[in-house]
Scaffold this active site. Structure first.
Site, PDB file in Angstrom:
ATOM      1  CG  HIS A 125      26.369 -30.350  59.624  1.00 16.54           C
ATOM      2  ND1 HIS A 125      25.834 -30.963  58.419  1.00 16.54           N
ATOM      3  CD2 HIS A 125      24.344 -30.195  59.790  1.00 16.54           C
ATOM      4  CE1 HIS A 125      25.078 -31.434  57.766  1.00 16.54           C
ATOM      5  NE2 HIS A 125      24.076 -30.561  58.562  1.00 16.54           N
TER       6      HIS A 125
ATOM      7  CG  HIS B  28      21.899 -29.711  50.336  1.00 15.95           C
ATOM      8  ND1 HIS B  28      21.030 -29.484  49.988  1.00 15.95           N
ATOM      9  CD2 HIS B  28      22.833 -29.808  51.289  1.00 15.95           C
ATOM     10  CE1 HIS B  28      20.321 -29.195  51.770  1.00 15.95           C
ATOM     11  NE2 HIS B  28      21.339 -30.081  51.915  1.00 15.95           N
TER      12      HIS B  28
END
Length: 403
Positions: free
Chosen positions: A379, A249
């Site tokens: 992703h 993150h």
């Protein structure tokens, strides 16, 4: 760069085509996209998940914008599912999951899933997908009126089905993906309100909390945004709310901060400084000279807690490195990107199917401690698409503008 070298434009185009071929197998004739197992078959034990369906809709919309053949029907299929199958016709908004008959399980409304609905809606609208305009109108209304908390400058996490009760938990992850969705919504709608709100979220979660914790991002908070550093210590490998810091993150926020800075006429200097600081701390906590991959979580001193290696972390790391290199010109970022592309090619791409292994053990063999199957192309598709494009405007608007 050789056309066959991992990370080159030609290599990424071939990898993207293979990934989409696998992802198409998730289409369900009766509506929506199913959770795929490692072989690309539907997982019968998994319900239809809102976040997966929104991400697939986004992926196929981007693929259509990028000129990928036969992507449009899949994007249309996704918009229809979001507009009907997952939609709460009584209270508006979307259910996080429904069974194969269309019956919702837990009816709590989540910011995380709604952020991806907004991202998918804005992207599919840019792609001209049938029904996307109406979906975007509702998604902006719901997210802007229900999840945005003007008093904190961030978003609520969970709200009851009828919008009457707000859960006390606050989360950085859903707010991060809200930043992503707001940046695309700002570009597609032309409304700077969304960009202003994205900056507000970043100012608080990164400018205050991450800065105050040595650039390791607190993920979990109570109702007044006080960090809870011990949250889920007994369930450290939770897929959405793990204990400790999540370096993946940090990479993701780093990229978003650079994209936000690039979109502003006069970006605050702290945005790029914070992006570099987050990246540097994540690298310090996860990169070893002689060990491939990047671990899932660390404690608050940078020691590994969950050592499994996720495909999404590699994707976000390489995207952050690429964005920071584009912004700063520093060769250190391109050097790391080249290393990570090589590791993605060697370990994470399943060259038999074109999909990416979602999780590997510390010994680099397939693992399912946290994730099972290969349900998510989002992703990986971003990693294979973004490096060819400018930092701003958002990829949907850039691809939509054509050559």
């Amino acid at each position: 760069m050789s056309p066959n070298e991992p990370g080159s434009a030609a290599w990424r185009e071939a990898a993207r085509t293979a990934l989409l071929t696998f992802a198409r197998r998730s289409r369900r004739d009766a509506g929506g996209f199913v959770w795929l197992d490692d072989a690309g078959e539907p997982d019968p034990d998994k319900a239809l998940e809102l976040w997966i369906n929104a991400r697939m809709t986004y992926v196929f919309s981007l693929a259509h914008l990028a000129g990928e053949p036969a992507a449009l029907p899949y994007a249309t299929h996704g918009v229809l599912a979001l507009s009907t199958l997952f939609h709460d016709d009584v209270n508006r908004g979307w259910f996080d999951a429904v069974d194969f008959s269309g019956t919702p399980g837990d009816t709590t409304k989540g910011c995380y899933g709604h952020a991806f609905v907004l991202l998918a809606a804005a992207t599919s609208a840019a792609a001209g997908v049938e029904g996307a305009g109406a979906l975007l109108t509702e998604a902006t209304l719901v997210h802007g009126q229900r999840f945005w908390d003007s008093s904190s400058g961030r978003c609520f996490e969970e709200i009851s089905a009828d919008w009457s009760r707000v859960d006390g938990y606050r989360g950085a992850n859903s707010n991060m993906h809200t930043v992503e969705a707001y940046l695309v919504a700002a570009d597609v709608t032309g409304n700077d309100l969304w960009r202003d709100r994205a900056l507000s979220i970043c100012e608080r979660i990164i400018g205050i909390h991450a800065r105050g914790h040595g650039w390791r991002i607190p993920e979990h908070y109570d109702h007044d945004w006080t960090p809870i550093p011990t949250y889920n210590r007994e369930q450290p490998a939770d897929p959405f709310r793990p204990y400790g810091a999540t370096p993946g993150h940090a990479f993701e926020w780093s990229r978003l901060l650079i994209q936000l800075a690039a979109s502003l006429e006069s970006p605050p200097a702290w945005l790029a400084d914070a992006a570099e600081a987050l990246f540097a701390q994540a690298v310090a906590d996860t990169v070893s000279d002689d060990t491939p991959g990047l671990s899932y979580t660390t404690d608050w001193h940078g020691e590994t807690v969950v050592g499994e290696l996720f495909h999404w972390v590699m994707a976000e790391a390489v995207l952050a490195a690429t964005a920071l290199h584009a912004w700063s010109g520093k060769d250190s970022y391109s050097t790391l990107a080249a290393r990570w592309w090589s590791e993605i090619d060697e370990f994470f791409i399943d060259h038999r199917t074109g999909a990416w292994h979602h999780e590997l053990s510390p010994s680099m063999s397939p693992s399912s401690r946290t994730w099972r199957g290969k349900p998510d192309a989002y992703h990986a598709f971003n990693a294979l698409t973004f490096p060819d494009l400018p930092l701003t405007p958002s990829v949907a608007l850039t691809l939509g503008a054509g050559p």
